[in-house]
Design a protein around this motif. Sequence first.
Motif, PDB file in Angstrom:
ATOM      1  N   MET A  50     -37.394 -16.866 -67.940  1.00 18.48           N
ATOM      2  CA  MET A  50     -38.434 -16.223 -67.131  1.00 18.48           C
ATOM      3  C   MET A  50     -38.040 -16.157 -65.657  1.00 18.48           C
ATOM      4  O   MET A  50     -38.565 -15.324 -64.919  1.00 18.48           O
ATOM      5  CB  MET A  50     -39.744 -16.987 -67.268  1.00 18.48           C
ATOM      6  CG  MET A  50     -40.351 -16.914 -68.663  1.00 18.48           C
ATOM      7  SD  MET A  50     -40.950 -15.270 -69.036  1.00 18.48           S
ATOM      8  CE  MET A  50     -42.363 -15.197 -67.936  1.00 18.48           C
ATOM      9  N   ASN A  51     -37.147 -17.039 -65.223  1.00 15.38           N
ATOM     10  CA  ASN A  51     -36.679 -17.028 -63.842  1.00 15.38           C
ATOM     11  C   ASN A  51     -35.629 -18.128 -63.697  1.00 15.38           C
ATOM     12  O   ASN A  51     -35.276 -18.811 -64.668  1.00 15.38           O
ATOM     13  CB  ASN A  51     -37.836 -17.241 -62.862  1.00 15.38           C
ATOM     14  CG  ASN A  51     -37.634 -16.468 -61.564  1.00 15.38           C
ATOM     15  OD1 ASN A  51     -36.519 -16.351 -61.063  1.00 15.38           O
ATOM     16  ND2 ASN A  51     -38.713 -15.947 -61.026  1.00 15.38           N
ATOM     17  N   VAL A  52     -35.151 -18.337 -62.480  1.00 17.13           N
ATOM     18  CA  VAL A  52     -34.115 -19.343 -62.237  1.00 17.13           C
ATOM     19  C   VAL A  52     -34.604 -20.706 -62.727  1.00 17.13           C
ATOM     20  O   VAL A  52     -35.745 -21.101 -62.474  1.00 17.13           O
ATOM     21  CB  VAL A  52     -33.781 -19.407 -60.735  1.00 17.13           C
ATOM     22  CG1 VAL A  52     -32.800 -20.538 -60.450  1.00 17.13           C
ATOM     23  CG2 VAL A  52     -33.202 -18.075 -60.276  1.00 17.13           C
ATOM     24  N   GLU A  53     -33.727 -21.368 -63.487  1.00 17.97           N
ATOM     25  CA  GLU A  53     -33.982 -22.714 -64.014  1.00 17.97           C
ATOM     26  C   GLU A  53     -35.107 -22.764 -65.051  1.00 17.97           C
ATOM     27  O   GLU A  53     -35.558 -23.854 -65.403  1.00 17.97           O
ATOM     28  CB  GLU A  53     -34.276 -23.713 -62.877  1.00 17.97           C
ATOM     29  CG  GLU A  53     -33.183 -23.842 -61.830  1.00 17.97           C
ATOM     30  CD  GLU A  53     -31.904 -24.494 -62.348  1.00 17.97           C
ATOM     31  OE1 GLU A  53     -31.816 -24.831 -63.555  1.00 17.97           O
ATOM     32  OE2 GLU A  53     -30.965 -24.634 -61.559  1.00 17.97           O
ATOM     33  N   VAL A  54     -35.564 -21.617 -65.552  1.00 13.81           N
ATOM     34  CA  VAL A  54     -36.612 -21.580 -66.575  1.00 13.81           C
ATOM     35  C   VAL A  54     -36.077 -20.831 -67.791  1.00 13.81           C
ATOM     36  O   VAL A  54     -35.899 -19.602 -67.748  1.00 13.81           O
ATOM     37  CB  VAL A  54     -37.895 -20.890 -66.065  1.00 13.81           C
ATOM     38  CG1 VAL A  54     -38.966 -20.908 -67.166  1.00 13.81           C
ATOM     39  CG2 VAL A  54     -38.409 -21.544 -64.804  1.00 13.81           C
ATOM     40  N   THR A  55     -35.787 -21.580 -68.863  1.00 13.91           N
ATOM     41  CA  THR A  55     -35.282 -20.959 -70.079  1.00 13.91           C
ATOM     42  C   THR A  55     -36.080 -21.460 -71.271  1.00 13.91           C
ATOM     43  O   THR A  55     -36.682 -22.536 -71.227  1.00 13.91           O
ATOM     44  CB  THR A  55     -33.789 -21.261 -70.307  1.00 13.91           C
ATOM     45  OG1 THR A  55     -33.613 -22.666 -70.489  1.00 13.91           O
ATOM     46  CG2 THR A  55     -32.952 -20.793 -69.121  1.00 13.91           C
ATOM     47  N   ASP A  56     -36.055 -20.681 -72.349  1.00 11.37           N
ATOM     48  CA  ASP A  56     -36.770 -21.090 -73.559  1.00 11.37           C
ATOM     49  C   ASP A  56     -36.102 -20.462 -74.773  1.00 11.37           C
ATOM     50  O   ASP A  56     -35.375 -19.459 -74.663  1.00 11.37           O
ATOM     51  CB  ASP A  56     -38.235 -20.689 -73.491  1.00 11.37           C
ATOM     52  CG  ASP A  56     -39.123 -21.603 -74.308  1.00 11.37           C
ATOM     53  OD1 ASP A  56     -40.354 -21.553 -74.130  1.00 11.37           O
ATOM     54  OD2 ASP A  56     -38.598 -22.384 -75.140  1.00 11.37           O
ATOM     55  N   LYS A  57     -36.364 -21.078 -75.920  1.00  6.93           N
ATOM     56  CA  LYS A  57     -35.729 -20.653 -77.152  1.00  6.93           C
ATOM     57  C   LYS A  57     -36.372 -19.397 -77.707  1.00  6.93           C
ATOM     58  O   LYS A  57     -37.589 -19.235 -77.673  1.00  6.93           O
ATOM     59  CB  LYS A  57     -35.823 -21.768 -78.207  1.00  6.93           C
ATOM     60  CG  LYS A  57     -35.092 -23.023 -77.831  1.00  6.93           C
ATOM     61  CD  LYS A  57     -35.306 -24.113 -78.875  1.00  6.93           C
ATOM     62  CE  LYS A  57     -34.597 -25.386 -78.490  1.00  6.93           C
ATOM     63  NZ  LYS A  57     -34.829 -26.467 -79.474  1.00  6.93           N
ATOM     64  N   GLY A  58     -35.513 -18.541 -78.265  1.00 11.87           N
ATOM     65  CA  GLY A  58     -35.996 -17.429 -79.060  1.00 11.87           C
ATOM     66  C   GLY A  58     -36.073 -17.844 -80.516  1.00 11.87           C
ATOM     67  O   GLY A  58     -36.313 -19.019 -80.823  1.00 11.87           O
ATOM     68  N   ASP A  59     -35.801 -16.926 -81.399  1.00 12.41           N
ATOM     69  CA  ASP A  59     -35.927 -17.220 -82.828  1.00 12.41           C
ATOM     70  C   ASP A  59     -34.687 -17.845 -83.445  1.00 12.41           C
ATOM     71  O   ASP A  59     -34.776 -18.482 -84.491  1.00 12.41           O
ATOM     72  CB  ASP A  59     -36.276 -15.939 -83.588  1.00 12.41           C
ATOM     73  CG  ASP A  59     -37.759 -15.640 -83.543  1.00 12.41           C
ATOM     74  OD1 ASP A  59     -38.143 -14.497 -83.843  1.00 12.41           O
ATOM     75  OD2 ASP A  59     -38.541 -16.553 -83.207  1.00 12.41           O
ATOM     76  N   VAL A  60     -33.516 -17.654 -82.818  1.00 13.38           N
ATOM     77  CA  VAL A  60     -32.275 -18.155 -83.419  1.00 13.38           C
ATOM     78  C   VAL A  60     -31.425 -18.887 -82.387  1.00 13.38           C
ATOM     79  O   VAL A  60     -30.280 -18.505 -82.117  1.00 13.38           O
ATOM     80  CB  VAL A  60     -31.473 -17.011 -84.100  1.00 13.38           C
ATOM     81  CG1 VAL A  60     -32.167 -16.566 -85.368  1.00 13.38           C
ATOM     82  CG2 VAL A  60     -31.268 -15.845 -83.140  1.00 13.38           C
ATOM     83  N   PRO A  61     -31.899 -19.988 -81.796  1.00 10.75           N
ATOM     84  CA  PRO A  61     -31.177 -20.645 -80.713  1.00 10.75           C
ATOM     85  C   PRO A  61     -30.071 -21.606 -81.166  1.00 10.75           C
ATOM     86  O   PRO A  61     -29.237 -22.018 -80.346  1.00 10.75           O
ATOM     87  CB  PRO A  61     -32.274 -21.433 -80.014  1.00 10.75           C
ATOM     88  CG  PRO A  61     -33.222 -21.781 -81.120  1.00 10.75           C
ATOM     89  CD  PRO A  61     -33.206 -20.601 -82.052  1.00 10.75           C
ATOM     90  N   GLU A  62     -30.032 -21.942 -82.458  1.00 13.35           N
ATOM     91  CA  GLU A  62     -29.108 -22.988 -82.918  1.00 13.35           C
ATOM     92  C   GLU A  62     -27.658 -22.573 -82.668  1.00 13.35           C
ATOM     93  O   GLU A  62     -27.231 -21.477 -83.045  1.00 13.35           O
ATOM     94  CB  GLU A  62     -29.319 -23.265 -84.409  1.00 13.35           C
ATOM     95  CG  GLU A  62     -30.686 -23.836 -84.762  1.00 13.35           C
ATOM     96  CD  GLU A  62     -31.775 -22.775 -84.804  1.00 13.35           C
ATOM     97  OE1 GLU A  62     -32.958 -23.141 -84.730  1.00 13.35           O
ATOM     98  OE2 GLU A  62     -31.435 -21.561 -84.878  1.00 13.35           O
TER      99      GLU A  62
END
Lengths: 115, 113
Positions: A50-62
């Motif tokens: 979403m922005n610098v230093e902000v990340t999150d998993k989608g459906d296939v992060p492995e």
Amino acid sequence: EAQVTQNPRYLITVTGKKLTVTCSQNMNHEYMSWYRQDPGLGLRQIYYSMNVEVTDKGDVPEGYKVSRKEKRNFPLILESPSPNQTSLYFCASSFSPTGGDQPQHFGDGTRLSIL
Amino acid sequence: AQSVAQPEDQVNVAEGNPLTVKCTYSVSGNPYLFWYVQYPNRGLQFLLKYITGDNLVKGSYGFEAEFNKSQTSFHLKKPSALVSDSALYFCAVRDAGTYKYIFGTGTRLKVLA
């Protein structure tokens, strides 16, 4: 010219050899994302930011890692690639989706082959 | 969970005829819906989106899409197909409560001269 740039465009490598696919955008977009495209499965989201230093998993992060230290860059890291990660990868960016929604701009893709 | 279905792997249409590419979706909240097109060896290009408002959305290159809430569908249409419309088309959805995108499996459109 507004664009999303991915490198490399093509890579053939071997199992277990760490690799990084770079992604850079010049549109000052807050949102960035990685997808993989596989026949019969369409596009699947791996990670997003979403922005610098902000990340999150989608459906296939492995099997994948990402980082967002600067707004323009969003590298995709495969620490120990395996053959099932052979795929066509796309990076995309957009303005923040929080204030409505914005279309994503896509790079031209990176074709990875893991032997 | 969010999902998108594109029931047709391929759609063939004669040049000059109307075309429809189908998409149905499932989300728990209000949907944000998109259509993208992919030409060979290129990334996806945005065609149109539905957020709120009129159920008929107009987009790039003469394409339009009709949002139908009761049927949870967002079919892509064009009144008169061109050979240059031949490409791979993807429907995508985002639930308003998340920032994850779900794409369909894609529909290959072939316009025959």
